[in-house]
Design a protein around this motif. Structure first.
Motif, PDB file in Angstrom:
ATOM      1  N   THR A 115       0.819  -1.218   0.000  1.00 38.79           N
ATOM      2  CA  THR A 115       0.000   0.000   0.000  1.00 38.79           C
ATOM      3  C   THR A 115       0.853   1.269   0.000  1.00 38.79           C
ATOM      4  OG1 THR A 115      -0.180  -0.119   2.416  1.00 38.79           O
ATOM      5  CG2 THR A 115      -1.966  -1.095   1.120  1.00 38.79           C
ATOM      6  N   ALA A 116       2.183   1.102  -0.072  1.00 38.04           N
ATOM      7  CA  ALA A 116       3.058   2.260  -0.264  1.00 38.04           C
ATOM      8  C   ALA A 116       3.080   2.618  -1.743  1.00 38.04           C
ATOM      9  CB  ALA A 116       4.467   1.943   0.231  1.00 38.04           C
ATOM     10  N   ASN A 117       3.407   3.865  -2.053  1.00 35.60           N
ATOM     11  CA  ASN A 117       3.406   4.338  -3.438  1.00 35.60           C
ATOM     12  C   ASN A 117       4.754   4.954  -3.782  1.00 35.60           C
ATOM     13  OD1 ASN A 117       0.472   3.857  -3.880  1.00 35.60           O
ATOM     14  ND2 ASN A 117       0.274   5.440  -2.323  1.00 35.60           N
ATOM     15  N   ILE A 118       5.232   4.669  -4.982  1.00 36.82           N
ATOM     16  CA  ILE A 118       6.547   5.146  -5.411  1.00 36.82           C
ATOM     17  C   ILE A 118       6.438   5.707  -6.824  1.00 36.82           C
ATOM     18  CG2 ILE A 118       8.926   4.463  -5.933  1.00 36.82           C
ATOM     19  CD1 ILE A 118       8.593   2.208  -3.893  1.00 36.82           C
ATOM     20  N   PHE A 119       7.102   6.817  -7.034  1.00 40.33           N
ATOM     21  CA  PHE A 119       7.161   7.440  -8.354  1.00 40.33           C
ATOM     22  C   PHE A 119       8.579   7.936  -8.604  1.00 40.33           C
ATOM     23  CE2 PHE A 119       7.315  11.263 -10.945  1.00 40.33           C
ATOM     24  CZ  PHE A 119       6.679  10.851 -12.096  1.00 40.33           C
ATOM     25  N   PHE A 120       9.104   7.703  -9.805  1.00 43.41           N
ATOM     26  CA  PHE A 120      10.397   8.271 -10.182  1.00 43.41           C
ATOM     27  C   PHE A 120      10.555   8.239 -11.695  1.00 43.41           C
ATOM     28  CE2 PHE A 120      11.270   3.751  -9.481  1.00 43.41           C
ATOM     29  CZ  PHE A 120      12.042   3.402 -10.594  1.00 43.41           C
ATOM     30  N   VAL A 121      11.550   8.947 -12.182  1.00 39.66           N
ATOM     31  CA  VAL A 121      11.898   8.940 -13.601  1.00 39.66           C
ATOM     32  C   VAL A 121      13.325   8.438 -13.732  1.00 39.66           C
ATOM     33  CG1 VAL A 121      12.186  10.303 -15.699  1.00 39.66           C
ATOM     34  CG2 VAL A 121      10.353  10.867 -14.091  1.00 39.66           C
ATOM     35  N   ALA A 122      13.515   7.415 -14.557  1.00 39.68           N
ATOM     36  CA  ALA A 122      14.849   6.904 -14.874  1.00 39.68           C
ATOM     37  C   ALA A 122      15.292   7.570 -16.168  1.00 39.68           C
ATOM     38  CB  ALA A 122      14.824   5.392 -15.020  1.00 39.68           C
ATOM     39  N   GLU A 123      16.289   8.446 -16.056  1.00 43.58           N
ATOM     40  CA  GLU A 123      16.735   9.232 -17.204  1.00 43.58           C
ATOM     41  C   GLU A 123      18.029   8.658 -17.783  1.00 43.58           C
ATOM     42  OE1 GLU A 123      17.134  13.295 -16.049  1.00 43.58           O
ATOM     43  OE2 GLU A 123      15.012  13.531 -15.524  1.00 43.58           O
ATOM     44  N   GLY A 124      18.097   8.619 -19.104  1.00 45.48           N
ATOM     45  CA  GLY A 124      19.323   8.218 -19.770  1.00 45.48           C
ATOM     46  C   GLY A 124      19.645   6.742 -19.667  1.00 45.48           C
ATOM     47  N   ILE A 125      18.638   5.909 -19.406  1.00 46.14           N
ATOM     48  CA  ILE A 125      18.865   4.466 -19.412  1.00 46.14           C
ATOM     49  C   ILE A 125      18.787   3.966 -20.848  1.00 46.14           C
ATOM     50  CG2 ILE A 125      17.945   4.203 -17.079  1.00 46.14           C
ATOM     51  CD1 ILE A 125      15.365   3.088 -18.303  1.00 46.14           C
ATOM     52  N   ASN A 126      19.257   2.747 -21.094  1.00 44.23           N
ATOM     53  CA  ASN A 126      19.114   2.228 -22.450  1.00 44.23           C
ATOM     54  C   ASN A 126      17.881   1.333 -22.537  1.00 44.23           C
ATOM     55  OD1 ASN A 126      19.861  -0.423 -21.618  1.00 44.23           O
ATOM     56  ND2 ASN A 126      22.032   0.006 -21.986  1.00 44.23           N
ATOM     57  N   ARG A 127      17.597   0.852 -23.729  1.00 45.28           N
ATOM     58  CA  ARG A 127      16.342   0.128 -23.952  1.00 45.28           C
ATOM     59  C   ARG A 127      16.414  -1.319 -23.483  1.00 45.28           C
ATOM     60  NH1 ARG A 127      12.864   3.384 -26.730  1.00 45.28           N
ATOM     61  NH2 ARG A 127      11.501   1.681 -27.391  1.00 45.28           N
ATOM     62  N   VAL A 128      17.597  -1.816 -23.179  1.00 41.99           N
ATOM     63  CA  VAL A 128      17.688  -3.092 -22.472  1.00 41.99           C
ATOM     64  C   VAL A 128      17.113  -2.922 -21.072  1.00 41.99           C
ATOM     65  CG1 VAL A 128      19.242  -4.805 -21.460  1.00 41.99           C
ATOM     66  CG2 VAL A 128      19.725  -3.880 -23.729  1.00 41.99           C
ATOM     67  N   GLN A 129      17.557  -1.887 -20.400  1.00 41.95           N
ATOM     68  CA  GLN A 129      17.098  -1.637 -19.034  1.00 41.95           C
ATOM     69  C   GLN A 129      15.605  -1.338 -18.991  1.00 41.95           C
ATOM     70  OE1 GLN A 129      19.980   1.496 -18.709  1.00 41.95           O
ATOM     71  NE2 GLN A 129      21.225   0.369 -17.229  1.00 41.95           N
ATOM     72  N   SER A 130      15.127  -0.494 -19.898  1.00 43.05           N
ATOM     73  CA  SER A 130      13.703  -0.146 -19.880  1.00 43.05           C
ATOM     74  C   SER A 130      12.836  -1.365 -20.197  1.00 43.05           C
ATOM     75  CB  SER A 130      13.411   0.988 -20.862  1.00 43.05           C
ATOM     76  OG  SER A 130      13.585   0.576 -22.206  1.00 43.05           O
ATOM     77  N   MET A 131      13.308  -2.230 -21.103  1.00 39.71           N
ATOM     78  CA  MET A 131      12.537  -3.412 -21.469  1.00 39.71           C
ATOM     79  C   MET A 131      12.431  -4.381 -20.290  1.00 39.71           C
ATOM     80  SD  MET A 131      13.110  -5.909 -24.737  1.00 39.71           S
ATOM     81  CE  MET A 131      14.849  -6.063 -24.347  1.00 39.71           C
ATOM     82  N   LEU A 132      13.540  -4.638 -19.607  1.00 37.00           N
ATOM     83  CA  LEU A 132      13.524  -5.549 -18.466  1.00 37.00           C
ATOM     84  C   LEU A 132      12.698  -4.972 -17.318  1.00 37.00           C
ATOM     85  CD1 LEU A 132      17.249  -6.759 -18.488  1.00 37.00           C
ATOM     86  CD2 LEU A 132      15.230  -8.034 -19.228  1.00 37.00           C
ATOM     87  N   LEU A 133      12.741  -3.661 -17.129  1.00 37.96           N
ATOM     88  CA  LEU A 133      11.928  -3.033 -16.093  1.00 37.96           C
ATOM     89  C   LEU A 133      10.442  -3.143 -16.436  1.00 37.96           C
ATOM     90  CD1 LEU A 133      13.991   0.192 -15.308  1.00 37.96           C
ATOM     91  CD2 LEU A 133      13.662  -1.775 -13.805  1.00 37.96           C
ATOM     92  N   CYS A 134      10.096  -2.933 -17.702  1.00 41.50           N
ATOM     93  CA  CYS A 134       8.693  -3.027 -18.102  1.00 41.50           C
ATOM     94  C   CYS A 134       8.141  -4.437 -17.915  1.00 41.50           C
ATOM     95  CB  CYS A 134       8.521  -2.594 -19.555  1.00 41.50           C
ATOM     96  SG  CYS A 134       8.639  -0.812 -19.820  1.00 41.50           S
ATOM     97  N   GLU A 135       8.997  -5.447 -17.986  1.00 40.75           N
ATOM     98  CA  GLU A 135       8.545  -6.817 -17.773  1.00 40.75           C
ATOM     99  C   GLU A 135       8.067  -7.048 -16.342  1.00 40.75           C
ATOM    100  OE1 GLU A 135      11.134  -9.363 -21.069  1.00 40.75           O
ATOM    101  OE2 GLU A 135      11.829  -9.270 -18.991  1.00 40.75           O
ATOM    102  N   LEU A 136       8.424  -6.160 -15.426  1.00 38.35           N
ATOM    103  CA  LEU A 136       8.018  -6.308 -14.022  1.00 38.35           C
ATOM    104  C   LEU A 136       6.585  -5.837 -13.777  1.00 38.35           C
ATOM    105  CD1 LEU A 136      11.287  -5.206 -12.169  1.00 38.35           C
ATOM    106  CD2 LEU A 136      10.553  -7.505 -12.833  1.00 38.35           C
ATOM    107  N   LYS A 137       5.966  -5.223 -14.802  1.00 40.45           N
ATOM    108  CA  LYS A 137       4.536  -4.882 -14.769  1.00 40.45           C
ATOM    109  C   LYS A 137       4.159  -3.822 -13.733  1.00 40.45           C
ATOM    110  CE  LYS A 137       2.503  -9.015 -16.788  1.00 40.45           C
ATOM    111  NZ  LYS A 137       1.434 -10.014 -16.665  1.00 40.45           N
ATOM    112  N   ALA A 138       5.003  -2.838 -13.530  1.00 44.11           N
ATOM    113  CA  ALA A 138       4.556  -1.632 -12.841  1.00 44.11           C
ATOM    114  C   ALA A 138       3.888  -0.755 -13.910  1.00 44.11           C
ATOM    115  CB  ALA A 138       5.730  -0.927 -12.166  1.00 44.11           C
ATOM    116  N   SER A 139       3.670   0.523 -13.614  1.00 42.28           N
ATOM    117  CA  SER A 139       3.064   1.419 -14.597  1.00 42.28           C
ATOM    118  C   SER A 139       4.154   2.307 -15.172  1.00 42.28           C
ATOM    119  CB  SER A 139       1.980   2.274 -13.933  1.00 42.28           C
ATOM    120  OG  SER A 139       1.393   3.145 -14.875  1.00 42.28           O
ATOM    121  N   TYR A 140       4.255   2.334 -16.507  1.00 34.92           N
ATOM    122  CA  TYR A 140       5.359   3.035 -17.149  1.00 34.92           C
ATOM    123  C   TYR A 140       4.867   3.947 -18.269  1.00 34.92           C
ATOM    124  CZ  TYR A 140       7.709  -1.045 -15.129  1.00 34.92           C
ATOM    125  OH  TYR A 140       8.146  -2.023 -14.276  1.00 34.92           O
TER     126      TYR A 140
END
Length: 444
Positions: free
Chosen positions: A37-62
């Motif tokens: 029930t805790a909430n987290i928000f952040f922006v990951a800047e300057g990452i590559n698309r390997v990192q963004s793809m693996l993060l998106c697989e975790l099914k948070a909201s992006y």
């Protein structure tokens, strides 16, 4: 790469509770229940698309930056640490990819307002097609919103030996924002290799059925989908149990179920469509896979990325606009140069160092399970003429298969302009009649 705009609610309270009660030995299950029930928000800047793809697989909201905004210099890429000779080669290939990308999607002379249309491109190759030559090292920005329990999955990924070196900087950035009492509780060592090997063995037969020709296959589905959805609809409105209802219907069950489904869906009660599920196998480019995981709705298994290095015979996908252009030979030569280089890096330095040199045009296999409600939502978006061509092609193919299972459940799995009105605003294609002709099977 860095994390900015970090904000949370509830983490400090959880950390104080853990400290006050001396719960340093709290289990993973307990910790995730505390943090859900805790909430987290952040922006990951300057990452590559390997990192963004693996993060998106975790099914948070992006929300992710479109690749149409790729920088046209060496700052366009986030490369891993490599030996000097390999790093020099990575820079060289990166420059060649950017140069080819720039020339392929060059615009004609003259000013254009807004997003360029196909006729505005000098070689009729839009940015969406030119990006197929870019590697996953391309930089992007990712806006993340999630519940606190997702932190456990994040740290499993960050510390997975399989992806060693990919997330070290991002992990350090995220840890700096977390309460000390929580940081110590998350996993700091993990290796998914063994379990992934076992799981992939389970899916091996299904994965073997998928190839570049049969790129979308129905693997399994519920029997009598209309009856399942119809009985589901009646479960909430009748005292009789489903078995009694089905017995009373007799041979008229298919007709009666269809009538009920049509009526209840007409009321707007779309939840009954969740009673029906299908499982498909799909093979697509990394462009389309990335769009697929960002939906976060299907349950999915994808093959291991190491297969892209070991399967030397696997073709790449070449957009028609490039295949019919003067750049085809150069595109294919550069693709082969990248694949050779990435295999060498994989063999010498492992998966984490090699993944950034996978190209968008390379093909990946996956298995996905969805219910009819999810499919209606996804197909409505992806069958639109404004959708990216590859994912639209697969969406139309899937819709045709689903319509064979049930016409009524997937009645609205169509571009919005055929069901109500276009949602694209100023970006509308203006081709409603062409869309109607394309989906002639709607009435079947």
């Amino acid at each position: 790469m860095k994390i900015t705009n970090f904000e949370h609610t509830g983490l400090d309270r959880a950390a104080a509770w853990i400290k006050r009660n001396h719960l340093s030995g709290i289990s993973a299950t307990e910790l995730k229940k505390v943090l859900k029930t805790a909430n987290i928000f952040f922006v990951a800047e300057g990452i590559n698309r390997v990192q963004s793809m693996l993060l998106c697989e975790l099914k948070a909201s992006y929300v992710q930056q479109s690749q149409r905004y790729v920088a046209l210099d060496q700052d366009a890429f986030a490369f891993p640490d490599l030996p000097p000779e390999d790093y020099h080669r990575a820079l060289e290939l990166g420059q060649q990819a950017l140069d080819l990308y720039t020339r392929m999607c060059a615009l004609k002379e003259g000013g254009f307002k807004g997003r360029p249309k196909p006729e505005h491109y000098l070689y009729a190759i839009p940015i969406e097609d030119a990006r197929y030559i870019l590697p996953l090292a391309a930089k992007t920005n990712l806006s993340v919103s999630m519940s606190g329990d997702k932190l456990w999955e994040f740290f499993l990924l960050f510390n997975d030996r399989k992806y060693e070196g990919i997330f070290e900087t991002l992990k350090n950035e995220l840890e700096a924002f977390l309460p000390t009492e929580l940081r110590a509780l998350f996993p700091d060592d993990y290796d998914s290799t063994a379990e992934l090997t076992i799981i992939e063995d389970f899916y091996r037969t299904d994965l073997a059925r998928i190839n570049s020709e049969d790129d979308l296959i129905l693997l399994s589905s519920c029997q009598d989908p209309d009856i399942k959805a119809g009985l589901g609809a009646l479960t909430s409105t009748q005292s009789r149990v489903s078995s009694e209802v089905l017995l009373s219907w007799g041979e008229e069950a298919p007709v009666k179920a269809k009538e009920i489904v049509q009526r209840v869906l007409g009321y707007g009660h779309e939840s009954i469509a969740e009673q029906v599920r299908t499982t498909f196998g799909m093979m697509c480019s990394l462009v389309t896979y990335h769009q697929q995981v960002r939906h976060r709705l299907p349950e999915m298994f994808r093959e291991d990325f190491s297969n892209l290095f070991s399967d030397t015979e696997r073709p790449v996908i070449v957009p028609d606009s490039i295949r019919n252009s003067p750049f085809l030979e150069e595109f294919l030569n550069l693709t082969e140069a990248y694949r050779t280089f990435s295999r060498e890096i994989y063999q010498k330095l492992g998966l984490g160092k090699a993944m950034p040199f996978i190209l968008n045009c390379q093909l990946l296999k996956m298995i996905m399970s969805t219910n009819a409600r999810i499919d209606n939502q996804m197909l409505s978006e992806r069958t639109c003429l404004n959708a990216q061509w590859e994912i639209r092609k697969l969406a139309v193919k899937k819709l045709k298969i689903l319509r064979e299972l049930s016409g009524v459940l997937y009645e609205k799995a169509l571009p919005p302009c055929l069901v109500s009105k276009c949602h694209e605003g100023k970006m509308t294609c203006g081709k409603q009649q062409e869309v109607r002709d394309l989906f002639y099977f709607r009435q079947k």
